[in-house]
Design an enzyme around this catalytic site. Sequence first.
Site, PDB file in Angstrom:
ATOM      1  N   GLU A 164      -0.654  -6.357  -6.889  1.00  0.00           N
ATOM      2  CA  GLU A 164      -1.384  -5.087  -6.952  1.00  0.00           C
ATOM      3  C   GLU A 164      -0.889  -4.280  -5.765  1.00  0.00           C
ATOM      4  O   GLU A 164      -1.174  -4.623  -4.622  1.00  0.00           O
ATOM      5  CB  GLU A 164      -2.894  -5.363  -6.902  1.00  0.00           C
ATOM      6  CG  GLU A 164      -3.713  -4.258  -7.502  1.00  0.00           C
ATOM      7  CD  GLU A 164      -4.255  -3.339  -6.448  1.00  0.00           C
ATOM      8  OE1 GLU A 164      -3.539  -2.363  -6.124  1.00  0.00           O
ATOM      9  OE2 GLU A 164      -5.349  -3.599  -5.955  1.00  0.00           O
TER      10      GLU A 164
ATOM     11  N   CYS B  17      -5.491   2.030  -2.496  1.00  0.00           N
ATOM     12  CA  CYS B  17      -4.238   2.144  -3.235  1.00  0.00           C
ATOM     13  C   CYS B  17      -4.395   3.125  -4.393  1.00  0.00           C
ATOM     14  O   CYS B  17      -3.419   3.700  -4.849  1.00  0.00           O
ATOM     15  CB  CYS B  17      -3.762   0.775  -3.694  1.00  0.00           C
ATOM     16  SG  CYS B  17      -5.099  -0.273  -4.217  1.00  0.00           S
TER      17      CYS B  17
ATOM     18  N   GLU C  40       3.551   7.057  -0.371  1.00  0.00           N
ATOM     19  CA  GLU C  40       2.148   6.699  -0.159  1.00  0.00           C
ATOM     20  C   GLU C  40       1.818   6.805   1.333  1.00  0.00           C
ATOM     21  O   GLU C  40       2.462   6.159   2.160  1.00  0.00           O
ATOM     22  CB  GLU C  40       1.897   5.270  -0.636  1.00  0.00           C
ATOM     23  CG  GLU C  40       0.438   4.879  -0.512  1.00  0.00           C
ATOM     24  CD  GLU C  40       0.146   3.485  -1.060  1.00  0.00           C
ATOM     25  OE1 GLU C  40       0.937   2.566  -0.803  1.00  0.00           O
ATOM     26  OE2 GLU C  40      -0.889   3.328  -1.734  1.00  0.00           O
TER      27      GLU C  40
END
Length: 498
Positions: A272, A306, A403
């Site tokens: 993940e 996330c 990110e």
Amino acid sequence: MALDAQIDQHARDFVARHHQMLIGKDWVDAASGQTFETYDPATGEVLATVPRGSSEDIDRAVKTARAAFDPSSPWRTMSPSERGRVIHRLGDLILEHGDELATLETLDNGKPLAIAKAADVPLAADLFHYMSGWTTKSGGSTLQISVPYMPGAEWHAYTLHEPVGVVGQIIPWNFPLLMAAWKLGPALATGCCVILKPAEQTPLSALRLGELCLEAGIPPGVVNVVTGFGEETGAPLAAHPDVDKVAFTGSTEVGRLILNAAAGNLKKVSLELGGKSPNVVYADADLETAIPGAANAIFFNHGQCCAAGSRLFVEESIYDDVVAGVADHARGITVGPGIDPNSQMGPLVSQEQLDRVCGFLSSGETEGAETVAGGKRHGDRGYFVEPTVLAGTNPQMKVEAEEIFGPVVTVRPFEKGGLPPDANNTNYGLAAGVWTQDLSKAHRTAKALRAGTVWVNCYNVFDAALPFGGYKESGWGREMGAEALKLYTEVKSVVTLL
Ligand code: ADP
């Protein structure tokens, strides 16, 4: 001191302890005797000292987990309903010790205590409660088969669902307790044995959870908790030849290292990873909910999610109103220590994250982004950053392409007439948001977005029953829900000639 009085006494006592790792039934120092320090992100001061594990500790934990996975062990011979009961009890114990666990999260991670109490703790407990129900309900199937080269033969064929075995679980620091729950819940429900490696920034709640596992009646050796740094403990765990599966949550960069490490014995892998999620506001959205919704999509947990809605796309005709509204919201957020009841946003987790996020802010400035709100470090003590809104960005700029994992959103207008052209223009595919009152537009957009979760007129909604995971470079597999069980199950076909 007033703030100090907010600290739950049990949490205070726990933090002050001599911390050891859980291997089997034993609490032990690292084999090397080495330790490392964790810091209170609100002050930058040392919070606790924990064992610095190495491959020797991982070896020992793997041997212990292997023994606990022996077919004649207490865990393997426990009935599914008893296994469900102990997992359920673990959920109960998390709620019973909720204030202590929430305080540990706040001290270690920095998040506001009210959030840890309202989200992290109850979601972790609920995950175990939800998963406990599956122990008696998952299973294989009987199959009708006919074999062309054996005409007339009769068959009895069925599948068995078996635990995958010994599992290494490596988790991040953004939701330390909840990520431990997401990992442990399905592993325990399917009957696996685990070596859990919490993030070096936030090991405390995982160590306390280890104690609660034993108290709940999970046999020793089923859950082992080894603390340490990624390269020193995570890497040997991911590479270990006697580990059947590795489950990882963290950065895409480390996800690739995990994958390489797992190649040696071809252990099963679930990942993940990161995200750069688009959040799309159409002109017909209810702005009373869409504006605070878009702000919370990025600022919740200080953007250290996330799934954070970090790329905001707004239809041209309402662009100015939405940018102004989200910027006002950002400026209105009270930033301060998580332990302070007035704080709505705490510090980032570490000096490293502070440096990283500030690096993105200066790159945004250099590349010509317009700072509409925030844009710099908050104060000079602890790891605080201002909630930040950047406009005038494009997909080539680092702030829009990569990110950030901090409270920084980029916002861009798009023309009327469907999905913003750049919504899917990312290597990630974890989550997305859509804001509209037009039902068919909502569903068309949900279908067009390449993401594992799409939230319509809401954001950051998680439930133990909802599978969560990523398309593209956001990961492999789905956590939570019935899907998560598949990550921890081997399927065996049994064929009998009658
Ligand atoms: P971040 O960069 O946000 O800190 P990481 O992906 O580095 O996130 O860390 C997530 C988890 O992965 C942590 O528990 C960390 O210790 C672990 N980790 C980091 N590097 C490695 C590695 N090379 N192998 C295995 N685990 C690692």
